[in-house]
Design a protein around this motif. Structure first.
Motif, PDB file in Angstrom:
ATOM      1  N   LYS A   1      -4.532 -10.935   0.129  1.00  0.00           N
ATOM      2  CA  LYS A   1      -5.596 -10.206  -0.574  1.00  0.00           C
ATOM      3  C   LYS A   1      -6.558  -9.564   0.417  1.00  0.00           C
ATOM      4  O   LYS A   1      -6.991  -8.416   0.233  1.00  0.00           O
ATOM      5  CB  LYS A   1      -6.340 -11.154  -1.512  1.00  0.00           C
TER       6      LYS A   1
ATOM      7  N   ILE B   1      -0.534  -7.854  -9.584  1.00  0.00           N
ATOM      8  CA  ILE B   1       0.398  -8.054  -8.475  1.00  0.00           C
ATOM      9  C   ILE B   1       0.937  -9.473  -8.590  1.00  0.00           C
ATOM     10  O   ILE B   1       0.217 -10.454  -8.369  1.00  0.00           O
ATOM     11  CB  ILE B   1      -0.281  -7.836  -7.112  1.00  0.00           C
TER      12      ILE B   1
ATOM     13  N   VAL C   1      -8.436  -5.729  -6.608  1.00  0.00           N
ATOM     14  CA  VAL C   1      -7.123  -6.293  -6.272  1.00  0.00           C
ATOM     15  C   VAL C   1      -7.041  -7.706  -6.850  1.00  0.00           C
ATOM     16  O   VAL C   1      -7.920  -8.537  -6.610  1.00  0.00           O
ATOM     17  CB  VAL C   1      -6.903  -6.334  -4.746  1.00  0.00           C
TER      18      VAL C   1
ATOM     19  N   LEU D   1      -4.752  -6.581   2.068  1.00  0.00           N
ATOM     20  CA  LEU D   1      -4.520  -5.521   1.093  1.00  0.00           C
ATOM     21  C   LEU D   1      -5.829  -4.838   0.701  1.00  0.00           C
ATOM     22  O   LEU D   1      -5.863  -3.613   0.499  1.00  0.00           O
ATOM     23  CB  LEU D   1      -3.831  -6.109  -0.145  1.00  0.00           C
ATOM     24  N   ARG D   2      -6.898  -5.629   0.634  1.00  0.00           N
ATOM     25  CA  ARG D   2      -8.201  -5.080   0.290  1.00  0.00           C
ATOM     26  C   ARG D   2      -8.637  -3.993   1.282  1.00  0.00           C
ATOM     27  O   ARG D   2      -9.291  -3.009   0.915  1.00  0.00           O
ATOM     28  CB  ARG D   2      -9.216  -6.229   0.297  1.00  0.00           C
TER      29      ARG D   2
ATOM     30  N   ALA E   1       0.832  -1.207   0.000  1.00  0.00           N
ATOM     31  CA  ALA E   1       0.000   0.000   0.000  1.00  0.00           C
ATOM     32  C   ALA E   1       0.866   1.257   0.000  1.00  0.00           C
ATOM     33  O   ALA E   1       0.551   2.246  -0.687  1.00  0.00           O
ATOM     34  CB  ALA E   1      -0.931  -0.006   1.210  1.00  0.00           C
TER      35      ALA E   1
ATOM     36  N   LEU F   1       2.392   1.797  -3.410  1.00  0.00           N
ATOM     37  CA  LEU F   1       1.413   2.315  -4.362  1.00  0.00           C
ATOM     38  C   LEU F   1       1.337   3.841  -4.316  1.00  0.00           C
ATOM     39  O   LEU F   1       1.155   4.500  -5.334  1.00  0.00           O
ATOM     40  CB  LEU F   1       0.044   1.706  -4.059  1.00  0.00           C
TER      41      LEU F   1
ATOM     42  N   HIS G   1      -2.592   3.256 -10.765  1.00  0.00           N
ATOM     43  CA  HIS G   1      -2.980   2.467  -9.593  1.00  0.00           C
ATOM     44  C   HIS G   1      -3.890   1.292  -9.946  1.00  0.00           C
ATOM     45  O   HIS G   1      -3.727   0.186  -9.430  1.00  0.00           O
ATOM     46  CB  HIS G   1      -3.667   3.364  -8.561  1.00  0.00           C
TER      47      HIS G   1
ATOM     48  N   VAL H   1      -6.409  -0.442   0.452  1.00  0.00           N
ATOM     49  CA  VAL H   1      -6.463   0.305  -0.814  1.00  0.00           C
ATOM     50  C   VAL H   1      -7.891   0.804  -1.047  1.00  0.00           C
ATOM     51  O   VAL H   1      -8.839   0.312  -0.413  1.00  0.00           O
ATOM     52  CB  VAL H   1      -5.985  -0.571  -1.996  1.00  0.00           C
TER      53      VAL H   1
ATOM     54  N   LEU I   1      -2.730  -2.666  -9.256  1.00  0.00           N
ATOM     55  CA  LEU I   1      -3.420  -3.563  -8.332  1.00  0.00           C
ATOM     56  C   LEU I   1      -4.001  -4.782  -9.035  1.00  0.00           C
ATOM     57  O   LEU I   1      -4.229  -5.821  -8.401  1.00  0.00           O
ATOM     58  CB  LEU I   1      -4.529  -2.807  -7.595  1.00  0.00           C
TER      59      LEU I   1
END
Length: 296
Positions: free
Chosen positions: A237, A220, A250, A240-241, A202, A205, A213, A244, A217
């Motif tokens: 995932k 990856i 993603v 990360l979800r 993150a 990014l 972006h 972002v 995403l």
């Protein structure tokens, strides 16, 4: 991604001691990106590639973003956590709780590869000691090799003992199975004051142009041995979800062989028609020295 002095010494050794005719210096992330383009079914070229390479290596984890085929240097992140640190931590846990295995790095590394997994919800997984049913699902006995009859250790299957298994040394494992890989997401658990992989991605990014972006995403790519832990991709995932923007999708991509994926990229580069253009030859070295390669 190494110290300049080390890179210069390596270059000097290759040309002065080994007398090579030429060499091409690159990184595992570059080779993985090149192989990703070669494997792509779409009309993607290196000049149009937007992706993030997560290289969960032996000593470090690198997050390297590519925008239009070029590394975004400001976005590169390194976490001082990799397969070696996980193996060492597992060695300490087993040695403290069960059996001294501080000198058995190879065996402990095999144990890590055979039994460890990433918990999707770490706090919930730690309730394993509050529920006998959950404990039975996680707890296992690992039979250690004796290197005569048993060359490689294995997980004992309850009710189905092998020949002479009762005389073999075993190591009982429970929460070690998921607390060790958890270090990739929380290095601070062992005193390394750095963020985990999701937070590093993150942050990486933010250093990239906002126009890229969405594509970053969606592409990856995860390489390296630790990417093979069961549960690694869903957990990454999920975390990360949460970090972002909600309107961006993603997508994580893990190849069939993440360990050798960068090597396959090197093979693609070495057999490409214009490889000669990338090679730093002996004549270049004798004229420009070690600094000429970086300028190129």
């Amino acid at each position: 991604m190494n110290f300049p002095s080390v890179q210069e010494a390596m270059l000097e050794m290759l040309f002065e001691q080994y007398r090579v005719a030429g060499m091409y210096k690159t990184t595992a992330a570059d080779l993985a990106a090149f192989n990703y383009v070669a494997d792509s079914e779409e009309r993607t070229t290196m000049q149009t590639l937007n992706c993030i390479i997560i290289d969960v290596g032996y000593s470090f984890t690198h997050i390297v973003p590519f925008v239009l085929g070029r590394r975004v240097l400001e976005g590169i992140r390194r976490i001082d956590m990799g397969g070696k640190a996980l193996t060492n931590h597992l060695k300490e846990l087993i040695s403290y709780r069960q059996l001294n295995m501080m000198d058995e790095s190879h065996v402990v590394n095999q144990i890590k590869e055979d039994v460890c997994f990433v918990a999707e919800d770490f706090k919930e997984a730690m309730r394993v000691h509050q529920c006998e049913k959950k404990r039975k699902e996680v707890a296992i006995d690992y039979v250690l090799p004796d290197f005569t009859t048993i060359k490689r250790g294995y997980v004992r299957i309850p009710g189905r003992p092998r020949m002479d298994e009762e005389t073999m040394q075993t190591v009982p494992l429970c929460n070690e199975r998921f607390t060790v890989p958890e270090l990739l997401f929380n290095p601070s658990d062992i005193g390394i004051h750095q963020v985990g992989i999701p937070e590093a991605v993150a942050d990486c990014l933010k250093a990239c142009p906002w126009q890229a972006h969405r594509e970053l995403l969606l592409n990856i790519l995860i390489v390296g041995g630790c990417a093979q832990f069961p549960g690694f991709l869903p957990r990454l995932k999920k975390d990360l979800r949460a970090l972002v923007p909600d309107d961006l999708e993603v997508s994580l991509i893990c190849p069939e062989d993440p360990v050798c994926y960068a090597w396959y990229g090197g093979r693609e580069v070495a057999t490409s028609p214009n490889f000669e253009e990338f090679v730093y030859t002996r004549d270049d070295y004798e004229e420009f020295g070690v600094h000429g390669l970086n300028q190129r």
